[in-house]
Scaffold this motif. Structure first.
Motif, PDB file in Angstrom:
ATOM      1  N   LEU A 179      37.813  38.018  46.369  1.00  0.00           N
ATOM      2  CA  LEU A 179      38.709  38.100  45.210  1.00  0.00           C
ATOM      3  C   LEU A 179      37.940  38.525  43.967  1.00  0.00           C
ATOM      4  N   ARG A 220      37.165  42.129  44.067  1.00  0.00           N
ATOM      5  CA  ARG A 220      38.337  42.947  43.768  1.00  0.00           C
ATOM      6  C   ARG A 220      38.536  43.064  42.248  1.00  0.00           C
ATOM      7  N   ARG A 234      36.403  34.236  50.858  1.00  0.00           N
ATOM      8  CA  ARG A 234      37.615  34.737  50.233  1.00  0.00           C
ATOM      9  C   ARG A 234      37.497  34.770  48.703  1.00  0.00           C
ATOM     10  N   ILE A 235      36.874  33.713  48.141  1.00  0.00           N
ATOM     11  CA  ILE A 235      36.702  33.692  46.681  1.00  0.00           C
ATOM     12  C   ILE A 235      35.818  34.870  46.257  1.00  0.00           C
ATOM     13  N   GLY A 283      34.514  34.392  38.959  1.00  0.00           N
ATOM     14  CA  GLY A 283      34.729  34.350  40.409  1.00  0.00           C
ATOM     15  C   GLY A 283      33.409  34.188  41.152  1.00  0.00           C
TER      16      GLY A 283
END
Lengths: 167, 445
Positions: A113, A116, A109-110, A135
């Motif tokens: 992110l 993104r 998930r990190i 990130g």
């Protein structure tokens, strides 16, 4: 195996050195910022964003080290019971394995992110540092943490003597 | 609300099998959140939402500007100690108090208070002062129970007198001003020192042999001793004064945010230690490294606590508790007393940070809805936590003393600690009954 562990031990100086340097820079920068602002009325404009980045570097560089050397904060109330039944080692092994495996989903998930923010092209306000780099770094450090915890878990279960010598 | 309570029980079980707190709270928080959002812990929609929350929480906490106070204040404490502060503080307190009966124990309490003004951890304060004060008190024939107890109790002041790591964590978890929390800790901390001094006097009044008087120092010696700590005193006033806004006048114009105060403090401490020859390249590196380790473990538990707190809030536990209180029409004061009771019981078994992380997400919204001040509640929580550090059977400061001193039994220390524990209860009552004790200074900011 022992050679491999001593190599890991030597490599672990790199993140510790990185964290120490980041922290020292953070300390001096905060000091200079205050002095420049109050005496010369010209603060370091990028101080806030640099503080954020330096914090992430300080904390996440050493996360693998603290996670696999029993430095994570835990409650040791029941230790005597586990010691009494001589299952502390098995417990420690399973705890490390489970914790390491658990990190798999947050890492994905990190990473997502970070990707993104890369697509959006987000950069920091003053220095235009790409946000996704931070990130990526966090995801990478968490991944190393997961691997090192799983590895430590296996050592607890199958080769405790080796672990004792390497800690 | 039931879901949240079940979640809380699972966290308790997991931490008791020694799963690190971050993983216990993170795991339960994630699945609990997924359950609340998707109706089942395995629903894809729920898990997706939960993982988004977790990912964001990790990335955001790692880059939280306000959290940089944690490593910087830890660094300040460690650097100052490299300059030999603990020994000098003890020498000063001793020069002024040592000639009284029980004076060395009183000096220990005062030195612990002084050390707390630089160090944000109770365990570190107790461990450091034990090495300095214990041999002195032994030399003058102080009883083991009084000498160890004065260090164990005095050490608890570390988390109340600013800077305080626990107060920073409370501030971040509850979005309360860290500056105000720090300032609010000053008067209760000073009252703590005063009450502990009474506890020492009471102990030597009951048993005069436990703390014989030492030699009286001349005024010349006292001033010489004071001179050795002036730099550190100045640093403390600079950091706290800047935070309080007391230095905002021409030509200084110094006002600090907590992060800036911590940065000034750490750099100042570094320069003091450097000037005194207490630092080498290697010891500087080791200090920075140890600080990074401590900071990383604190950040980790904080991330876990935030994930858990998101779940608990989403599951409506705070509202549930508030409704419960309204339904039974219990007065806010009685609720407060019940909460304090729960803290004291939990404190018997839980270590300070774990207790704070587990309970604040649950109690804080309730306490605020009852009309209490968030800064005041922070100080109350810290004082209760301090009490837990010297409460049997798991008073951590007592174990630290046992570890450092070696040849004293835990029960001897607990016996000596009793008057200090009672004085702590008096202080807690004072703070609860007269909130102005806490709020007077921060309200002037």
């Amino acid at each position: 195996m022992e050679r491999f562990l001593s190599l890991i031990h030597r490599i672990s100086h790199i993140p510790a050195f990185t964290a120490a340097t980041a922290l020292f820079v953070l300390m001096i920068m905060t000091f200079c910022d205050v002095i420049l602002r109050s005496v010369f009325n010209s603060p370091i404009e990028a101080a806030t964003e640099l503080t954020r980045i330096l914090m992430a570097i300080t904390v996440f560089s050493v996360l693998p080290i603290i996670s696999s050397t029993e430095r994570q904060i835990a409650v040791d109330l029941t230790d005597p019971i586990f010691d009494h039944f001589r299952i502390s080692r098995i417990r420690d092994g399973l705890v490390h394995l489970a914790s390491g495996v658990m990190l798999y989903w947050p890492i994905l998930r990190i990473w997502a992110l970070a990707e993104r923010t890369r697509e959006y092209g987000d950069v920091t306000e003053y220095l235009a540092i790409p946000q996704y780099l931070v990130g990526w770094f966090i995801a990478f450090a968490t991944a190393i943490t997961a691997v090192s915890m799983i590895f430590t878990g296996f050592l607890y279960l199958f080769s405790p003597k080796l672990l004792e010598r390497s800690l | 609300m039931t879901v949240a309570l079940i979640g809380f029980m699972i966290v308790l079980v997991l931490v008791l099998v020694r799963l690190p707190i971050v993983f216990a709270m993170g795991l339960v928080g994630t699945f609990g959140f997924a359950y609340e959002r998707g109706g089942s812990i395995f629903s894809e929609r729920g898990l997706n939402a939960a993982m988004s929350m977790v990912g964001r929480q990790i990335t955001d906490t790692a880059q939280d500007y306000g959290l940089s106070v944690i490593p910087l204040f830890i660094l300040m404490g460690l650097f100052v100690n490299k300059g030999g502060l603990s020994r000098e503080l003890y020498a000063v307190s001793n020069a002024f108090l040592g000639h009284m009966r029980g004076g060395l124990a009183m000096a220990t309490v005062a030195a612990c208070g002084g050390f707390s003004a630089i160090c944000g951890s109770s365990l570190a304060t107790a461990a450091t002062m034990a090495k300095v004060a214990m041999p002195e008190m032994r030399r003058y024939g102080y009883s083991d129970s009084l000498s160890t107890a004065s260090i164990a109790a005095g050490g608890t002041l570390g988390i109340l007198i600013p800077p305080s790591v626990i107060l920073v964590i409370y501030g971040i978890m509850t979005e309360t001003s860290i500056g105000k929390l720090f300032i609010a800790g000053i008067i209760p901390g000073a009252i703590g020192i005063l009450f502990y001094l009474f506890a020492v006097r009471w102990t030597v009044f009951r048993n005069p042999d436990s703390g014989p008087a030492g030699e009286r120092s001349s005024w010349g010696e006292r001033i010489r001793a004071l001179r050795s700590v002036w730099a550190v005193l100045l640093l403390f006033f600079l950091v706290i004064g800047g935070l309080y806004g007391a230095l905002d006048f021409e030509p200084l114009n110094l006002t600090f945010s907590p992060t800036e105060a911590a940065g000034m403090g750490a750099t100042g401490a570094f320069l003091i230690a450097l000037a005194r020859g207490g630092l080498t390249l290697k010891s500087t590196f080791v200090t920075l490294k140890e600080t990074a380790y401590t900071a990383a473990s604190l950040f980790a538990v904080l991330i876990g606590a935030q994930i858990f707190s998101n779940f608990v809030n989403f599951a409506g536990l705070p509202e549930g508790l508030i409704n419960l209180v309204t339904a039974y029409d219990v007065s806010p004061f009685v609720v407060m007393l019940m909460i304090l009771g729960i803290y004291i019981v939990l404190g018997c078994v839980f270590e300070s940070l774990s207790m704070l992380l587990l309970t604040v997400p649950i109690f804080f919204p309730l306490v605020i809805s009852l009309g209490y001040d968030p800064v005041w509640f922070g100080i109350v929580v810290v004082v209760v936590t301090e009490i837990s550090l010297i409460t049997p059977p798991v008073g951590l400061n007592v174990f630290i003393l046992r570890g450092v001193v070696g040849d004293v039994s835990t029960s001897t220390i607990f016996k000596g600690v009793t008057p200090f524990w009672i004085s702590d209860i008096f202080r807690l009552m004072l703070i609860v009954l007269v909130p102005a004790v806490v709020l007077f200074l921060p309200n002037q900011m």
